[in-house]
Design a protein around this motif. Structure first.
Motif, PDB file in Angstrom:
ATOM      1  N   LEU A  49       0.832  -1.216   0.000  1.00  8.36           N
ATOM      2  CA  LEU A  49       0.000   0.000   0.000  1.00  8.36           C
ATOM      3  C   LEU A  49       0.863   1.261   0.000  1.00  8.36           C
ATOM      4  O   LEU A  49       0.537   2.246  -0.670  1.00  8.36           O
ATOM      5  CB  LEU A  49      -0.942  -0.005   1.211  1.00  8.36           C
ATOM      6  CG  LEU A  49      -2.051  -1.063   1.147  1.00  8.36           C
ATOM      7  CD1 LEU A  49      -2.722  -1.231   2.509  1.00  8.36           C
ATOM      8  CD2 LEU A  49      -3.094  -0.693   0.078  1.00  8.36           C
ATOM      9  N   ARG A  52       1.883   1.766  -3.467  1.00 13.81           N
ATOM     10  CA  ARG A  52       0.801   2.204  -4.349  1.00 13.81           C
ATOM     11  C   ARG A  52       0.389   3.648  -4.082  1.00 13.81           C
ATOM     12  O   ARG A  52       0.119   4.396  -5.011  1.00 13.81           O
ATOM     13  CB  ARG A  52      -0.411   1.279  -4.175  1.00 13.81           C
ATOM     14  CG  ARG A  52      -1.561   1.618  -5.113  1.00 13.81           C
ATOM     15  CD  ARG A  52      -2.681   0.589  -4.995  1.00 13.81           C
ATOM     16  NE  ARG A  52      -3.828   0.959  -5.814  1.00 13.81           N
ATOM     17  CZ  ARG A  52      -3.976   0.619  -7.086  1.00 13.81           C
ATOM     18  NH1 ARG A  52      -3.048  -0.105  -7.677  1.00 13.81           N
ATOM     19  NH2 ARG A  52      -5.035   0.997  -7.767  1.00 13.81           N
ATOM     20  N   ASP A  89      -8.132  -3.818  -2.971  1.00 15.04           N
ATOM     21  CA  ASP A  89      -6.669  -3.742  -2.905  1.00 15.04           C
ATOM     22  C   ASP A  89      -6.077  -5.025  -2.331  1.00 15.04           C
ATOM     23  O   ASP A  89      -4.978  -5.435  -2.723  1.00 15.04           O
ATOM     24  CB  ASP A  89      -6.228  -2.523  -2.088  1.00 15.04           C
ATOM     25  CG  ASP A  89      -6.163  -1.261  -2.953  1.00 15.04           C
ATOM     26  OD1 ASP A  89      -6.218  -1.384  -4.195  1.00 15.04           O
ATOM     27  OD2 ASP A  89      -6.045  -0.148  -2.389  1.00 15.04           O
ATOM     28  N   ARG A 137      -5.895  -7.314  -5.216  1.00 12.12           N
ATOM     29  CA  ARG A 137      -4.764  -6.951  -6.092  1.00 12.12           C
ATOM     30  C   ARG A 137      -3.444  -7.351  -5.430  1.00 12.12           C
ATOM     31  O   ARG A 137      -2.540  -7.904  -6.075  1.00 12.12           O
ATOM     32  CB  ARG A 137      -4.765  -5.438  -6.329  1.00 12.12           C
ATOM     33  CG  ARG A 137      -5.900  -4.953  -7.212  1.00 12.12           C
ATOM     34  CD  ARG A 137      -5.963  -3.435  -7.161  1.00 12.12           C
ATOM     35  NE  ARG A 137      -6.845  -2.861  -8.168  1.00 12.12           N
ATOM     36  CZ  ARG A 137      -7.371  -1.636  -8.069  1.00 12.12           C
ATOM     37  NH1 ARG A 137      -7.116  -0.874  -7.013  1.00 12.12           N
ATOM     38  NH2 ARG A 137      -8.143  -1.167  -9.031  1.00 12.12           N
ATOM     39  N   ASN A 173     -10.625   3.232  -8.111  1.00 12.52           N
ATOM     40  CA  ASN A 173     -10.674   3.088  -6.646  1.00 12.52           C
ATOM     41  C   ASN A 173     -12.009   2.526  -6.183  1.00 12.52           C
ATOM     42  O   ASN A 173     -12.291   2.518  -4.983  1.00 12.52           O
ATOM     43  CB  ASN A 173     -10.443   4.446  -5.977  1.00 12.52           C
ATOM     44  CG  ASN A 173      -9.023   4.944  -6.185  1.00 12.52           C
ATOM     45  OD1 ASN A 173      -8.080   4.159  -6.182  1.00 12.52           O
ATOM     46  ND2 ASN A 173      -8.873   6.239  -6.394  1.00 12.52           N
TER      47      ASN A 173
END
Ligand code: GLA
Ligand code: GLA
Length: 682
Positions: A183, A186, A229, A232, A506
């Motif tokens: 995270l 990202r 997320d 992913r 998102n």
């Protein structure tokens, strides 16, 4: 199409050095006494086997304790196979950590969302992000690569096995730590993460990265962007394991191609293979048929998507079954002809190797009822005779080795982000099935006898297609909106469906009315969704029936035609199917689930502006599937009889590589059979 894939495909070579198709299986000799090994090689030769995947689950045998190694048996097998002319796709053996490792290091075991630790006792009981597992796995890879680097049987490396098959989602503390690192990479800042995750909602604002957790069992619906997320991240974590093993192999054996077996099949959705494909030297896939009304459509769809993932280059069918599997509620044996037809359907879609799980059916263990090339009954069996026959068929197809799949005029887009998000909880309906909708469109194309490609949305060269069908393209970024708009403005014909264009990358709603990102392009506006209860249907005025979903559509844009309207239901007399024409291109919207049958009725109208129709004679439409492969000299037309009746193919010509000889009136394809015709290159 640009693709980072190299074309380091390990072609099987015949004694004359010419290319052949690969044929073989997973080979697990450690389950058998030594006497059986020589017998195995004899039977492999009889069947025309030239490739096996070896040592997939051999960790405990190769490294019996932390400090001891036993390669003697593997040396012997490698030598035996080489002497028999059989190439080895050697596994890195990391797929099932041995008991000594999990006893010494229980901290490598995965943890479920509700905090239970997964015990050893089956396989793949390891955390993708465990540094301890990684260290032991890479040590094993290094030992294997060092030992067999120069072995003449070695043709490729097989990393782990079906990465993510049982351990894609791990909610352990290791996963939490790695998730935070992912995270930070990202989003860089917490502010960016808080915005992306919409943490103003339900007081979820983070003031430190260390507060962030995987979406573990929560009191109510977990944050959707956190869920996305995590999906992913989990796909990336396994991809990182793949590249970590690959780096060791590349260092020690730079000339040996590396692959891992993907699972592009049915509902396997945790791994974004379109994103992984660039990390392997050639794509390999496993596929198992799940019986049902669309089972062979699904096989074709998966093989087709695998080809799309492979950039239309040849790929390797690493596993499928000769007959029954052992992991369905009821495990059906294949009927006569299915073994060959299923195999050849993969070849039609670009597979240059046809392999099975497994060579010899196990006598013990959880997979003892799973079919194999040599069944419990032994070589004197119908199954083994079919295996030998398939080996001969594949030999006759040797000339096609290395040919690429010829792109079709129609593409069906497939997208993991849209798959993951469209099926999240707390949505208008929990009944949406992304894969099923995509498959329904593909089934309809098959029924119309129209060739189509299934391609990953983010790696597709849209301009190469006259028609692009994007079922439930739920997540559409600004970039993708631009690409689709350019495609339509350039003369392309886009078809999309309900619940498309609704959210950005998102998972935030595009405001102002649905379908958000695609509203302008489609020239329609939807203020409210109208999902349907189970069993409820609506009638359309084109004689089709919708289920699952409806939309309250207002036509806004110029040049929008209503192709069909609702006749019944809450939105009766409103548009159900629309098409906006823009210059030479068009953008159509289908607001309900029509199923394969309804789509078969609607599709001709949607394809008409592009002038796309079946290349098959009328008699064969819906009964025969076609695919085309080509190389510099030839075009290879595959004709697959999907039906249980003979199908005449008047006017279809070419040299018969396999299939019935062409008689007076032309080719007649027997039930369930496959023909491959060689035609001159165009
Ligand atoms: C997967 C695995 C194999 C075997 C088969 C059974 O594909 O990779 O090891 O378990 O399933 O169908
Ligand atoms: C409850 C809660 C609200 C909201 C609604 C949704 O009433 O108090 O915060 O979640 O449910 O129906």
């Amino acid at each position: 199409m640009t693709s980072p894939l190299t074309s380091r495909f390990p072609y099987a070579k015949g004694s004359d050095g010419a290319r052949r198709l690969g044929y073989g299986a997973d080979y697990n000799p450690e389950q058998w006494p030594r006497e059986v090994w020589a017998e195995d090689v004899r039977l492999m030769r009889e069947a025309g086997v030239n490739t096996v995947s070896l040592a997939i689950f051999s960790w405990a045998r190769i490294q019996p304790t932390a400090g001891t190694w036993d390669f003697g048996w593997l040396d012997e097998i490698m030598d035996l196979l080489h002497a028999g002319g059989i190439g080895v796709d050697l596994a890195t053996a990391t797929a099932s950590p041995p008991p000594w490792l999990t006893t010494a290091h229980p901290e490598i075991l995965p943890v479920t969302a509700s905090g239970e630790t997964v015990s050893p006792g089956a396989r793949q009981h390891w955390r993708p992000t465990s540094p301890v597992f990684r260290e032991h796995a890479l040590r094993l890879v290094r030992e294997l690569a060092t030992r067999y680097a120069a072995h003449p049987a070695l043709v490729a490396w097989h990393v782990n096995n079906e990465l993510g098959c049982h351990n894609v989602y791990d909610f352990s503390d290791d996963a939490a730590t790695a998730f935070r690192t992912w995270l930070r990479r990202r989003y860089t800042t917490l502010d960016a993460l808080n915005h992306a995750w919409g943490t103003a909602f339900w007081s979820q604002r983070y003031s430190d990265f260390d507060q962030i957790l995987p979406p573990r069992l929560a009191a109510s619906h977990p944050n959707p962007t956190q869920q996305l997320d995590f999906k992913r991240f989990s796909s990336d974590a396994l991809k990182e394991h793949l590249t970590a093993e690959r780096e060791v192999l590349r260092e020690l054996t730079p000339d040996v191609p590396v692959t891992t077996n993907f699972m592009v099949m049915g509902g396997t959705k945790g791994m974004d293979y379109a994103d992984w494909a660039g990390e392997v030297d050639f794509v390999a896939n496993d596929h198992y048929v799940i019986p049902g009304p669309q089972d062979r459509d699904e096989l074709s769809f998966s093989a087709n998507l695998t080809s799309g993932i492979a950039g239309h280059r040849p790929w390797f069918l690493m596993e499928h079954s000769t007959s029954a599997v052992n992991w369905q509620p009821v495990n059906l044996a294949k009927t006569p002809g299915e073994l060959a037809r299923d195999s050849l359907l993969h070849v039609a879609h670009g597979a240059d190797a046809v392999c099975f799980f497994q060579w010899r059916q196990s006598a013990a263990g959880a997979e003892k009822y799973h079919s194999a090339m040599v069944p419990h009954a032994g070589e004197d069996s119908e199954l083994f005779r079919s295996v030998v026959e398939l080996g001969q068929t594949l030999e006759a197809l040797a000339p096609i080795a290395g040919s690429e799949r010829e792109p079709a005029r129609v593409a069906v887009l497939f997208d993991w982000d849209s798959w993951w998000t469209s099926e999240h909880d707390s949505h208008p309906t929990s009944r949406l099935d992304y894969h099923r909708e995509a498959l329904d469109w593909y089934s309809a194309l098959l029924r119309l006898g129209i060739r189509a490609d299934v391609v990953p949305a983010h790696r597709a060269d849209l301009a190469a297609y006259d028609v692009v069908v994007a079922p439930v393209l739920h997540m559409v970024s600004r970039t993708l909106t631009k690409e689709l708009t350019c495609y339509v403005e350039g003369g392309g014909h886009l078809v999309t469906t309900y619940f498309s264009g609704v959210v950005d990358e998102n998972d935030h709603i595009w405001l102002g009315g649905y379908p958000g990102a695609l509203r302008e392009l489609l020239g329609i506006r939807i203020e409210e969704f109208g999902p349907l209860l189970d069993g409820d249907t609506v009638a359309l005025d084109n004689n089709t029936t919708g289920s699952l979903w409806t939309d309250r559509i207002t036509v806004e844009g110029p040049d929008v035609d209503v192709l069909a309207g609702y006749r019944t239901g809450a939105y009766a007399n409103r548009p159900a199917v629309t098409r906006r024409t823009t210059g030479r291109g068009s953008a159509a919207y289908v607001s309900t689930r029509l199923g394969a049958e309804g789509l078969t009725a609607l599709l001709p109208e949607l394809l008409a502006p592009a002038g796309v129709s079946s290349e098959l004679p009328d008699e064969a439409r819906g009964l025969v599937e076609t695919a085309v492969r080509r190389d510099a000299d030839s075009r290879y037309l595959f004709l697959i009889n999907r039906s249980d009746t003979p199908v005449p193919l008047p006017g279809v010509t070419g040299d018969v590589l396999i299939g019935p000889a062409v008689a007076g009136d032309g080719l007649v394809l027997p039930p369930r059979e496959v023909a491959v015709l060689r035609q001159g290159a165009h």
